[in-house]
Design an enzyme around this catalytic site. Sequence first.
Site, mmCIF file in Angstrom:
data_model
loop_
_atom_site.group_PDB
_atom_site.id
_atom_site.type_symbol
_atom_site.label_atom_id
_atom_site.label_comp_id
_atom_site.label_asym_id
_atom_site.label_seq_id
_atom_site.Cartn_x
_atom_site.Cartn_y
_atom_site.Cartn_z
ATOM 1 N N LYS A 102 -17.340 -10.012 12.159
ATOM 2 C CA LYS A 102 -16.874 -9.058 11.140
ATOM 3 C C LYS A 102 -17.054 -9.694 9.758
ATOM 4 O O LYS A 102 -16.129 -10.284 9.197
ATOM 5 C CB LYS A 102 -15.400 -8.710 11.394
ATOM 6 C CG LYS A 102 -14.804 -7.753 10.368
ATOM 7 C CD LYS A 102 -13.488 -7.168 10.832
ATOM 8 C CE LYS A 102 -12.817 -6.382 9.732
ATOM 9 N NZ LYS A 102 -11.698 -5.564 10.201
ATOM 10 N N ARG A 141 0.848 -1.219 0.000
ATOM 11 C CA ARG A 141 0.000 0.000 0.000
ATOM 12 C C ARG A 141 0.875 1.258 0.000
ATOM 13 O O ARG A 141 0.544 2.248 -0.649
ATOM 14 C CB ARG A 141 -0.959 -0.016 1.193
ATOM 15 C CG ARG A 141 -1.808 -1.277 1.153
ATOM 16 C CD ARG A 141 -3.237 -1.125 1.576
ATOM 17 N NE ARG A 141 -3.911 -2.383 1.259
ATOM 18 C CZ ARG A 141 -4.623 -3.108 2.108
ATOM 19 N NH1 ARG A 141 -4.800 -2.676 3.343
ATOM 20 N NH2 ARG A 141 -5.181 -4.234 1.729
ATOM 21 N N GLU A 187 -13.952 -13.152 11.680
ATOM 22 C CA GLU A 187 -14.041 -12.499 10.369
ATOM 23 C C GLU A 187 -14.006 -13.503 9.221
ATOM 24 O O GLU A 187 -12.931 -13.902 8.770
ATOM 25 C CB GLU A 187 -12.883 -11.495 10.206
ATOM 26 C CG GLU A 187 -12.917 -10.772 8.869
ATOM 27 C CD GLU A 187 -11.809 -9.735 8.693
ATOM 28 O OE1 GLU A 187 -11.066 -9.470 9.660
ATOM 29 O OE2 GLU A 187 -11.692 -9.198 7.586
HETATM 30 P P1 13P Z 1 -10.712 -3.712 4.775
HETATM 31 O O1 13P Z 1 -11.763 -2.819 5.395
HETATM 32 O O2 13P Z 1 -9.686 -2.974 3.991
HETATM 33 O O3 13P Z 1 -11.320 -4.891 4.070
HETATM 34 O O4 13P Z 1 -9.880 -4.314 5.980
HETATM 35 C C1 13P Z 1 -10.528 -4.751 7.098
HETATM 36 C C2 13P Z 1 -9.806 -5.907 7.645
HETATM 37 O O5 13P Z 1 -9.520 -5.942 8.816
HETATM 38 C C3 13P Z 1 -9.487 -6.995 6.725
HETATM 39 O O6 13P Z 1 -9.056 -8.107 7.442
#
Ligand code: 13P
Length: 333
Positions: A218, A32, A176
Site C-alpha cells: 500500500k 474528522r 504501507e
Molecule cells: P487515506 O486514503 O486517507 O490516506 O488513508 C488510507 C490509510 O489507510 C492511511 O493509513
Amino acid sequence: MSKELIENAAAMVAYPKGILAADESSPTLTKRFAVNRLESTALTRRDWRETLFSSPGLGEYVSGVILYDETFNQTTTTGLSFPDFLADLGMLPGIKVDTGAKPLAGADGELVTEGLDNLGPRLIDYYAKGARFAKWRAVLQIDRGKPSAVCIQANTHALARYAKLCQESGIVPIVEPEILMEGDHDLAMTSRVAKTVLAAVFDQLRSFDVTLSGMVLKPSMITPGTNGPTASPKAIAEASVECYRDVVPASVAGIALLSGGQSDEAATANLAAMNEIEALPWPITFSFGRALQDTPMKVWASSGQDRQQTQTSLMTRITTTASVLRPRHLISV
Ligand code: 13P
C-alpha cells in the site's frame, strides 16, 4: 506458505474490488468528526462505521475493510461482532495493528511506527476473532536531508518484522510505507525518494523471508509536494508505475494505493490513469480512507445522521472509484 494466505491476498486486490480503509484511530476520527461538528463517542463512532459497512452492494466493490481495534471489538446493532458482520457480507475483515508513528530517537523530528511489542500473540487473537489481513503504516517525510537513512532503515525493518509475524499467524500483511505529500518538492524528487524507500522495504522483506504473493503493498502515489509544481494525472500515473516497476517484484499480490489527503476526484483520476497503462505486472487498486469517506461524512453530518443518504453517498464514491479499475486480462499481455 499457506494456501489461505495467498488466496486471501489475491482476493483483496481482485477486479473489480478495492479496500475500504476505515481504521482511523479514535483520536483521528474525533478530529474528522469535529470538522463536521459531530460528537465523537464510542457509540457515535460505531454508528458511523456500521452505517458505512451496511451500505447495500458494498461487497461488490470492496474486498475487505480495515478496522481499528475499537470497532473490531464492538458489536453491531444486530448483535454481531464487526468481523462477523463483514464476513457475512462477503468482505474480509482487516485490522490496523501498529500503534502509531512516534518520534525516532536521534532523528530530527522524523517518526518511526511502533507496535511490535506483543504483536505475535495479538495477531493470533485477531485471527481467532476473524481478522484475515492487517495493516501497518510507516510515515516518511520529504524535506532537507529527509527521509534520513536511519529513518528509512528503522521503518522498513519494523514493516518487515510485522509482515513476517502476520504471515506466521495466517494474516495477510498490508505493507504501507507512506511518503507524505507535504512540501514544495517536485514529482521527480518524490519518485527518487519513493524508489529508495520501496527498494529498502523489499530488501527488508527479503531478509525476513516474507512471501510476496501473500502480501499487499500500500504505497502512496508518486505526486509532487502539496506546494510543489503541479502534475497531470497522466504524469503522476507514469511516474508511479515507473517507480513501482523498478522496485516492486511481480510476485507481490497487488498494489492498493492510499489517498493520502488528495481530493476524492484527484485520487480517482490518478488511479484511473494508472489503470490505463498496459501490461502491469500486478493489479493496482484502491485502499482509500479519506477519498472514500470525506464526502459521505459531510452527508452524515448535514442530514442529521441519515443512514440512507450517507450510504448513497458512499456507494457513489465507491462505484466511481471502482469503475476506473481494469481487469487483469486487459492489463497484462
Ligand atoms: P487515506 O486514503 O486517507 O490516506 O488513508 C488510507 C490509510 O489507510 C492511511 O493509513
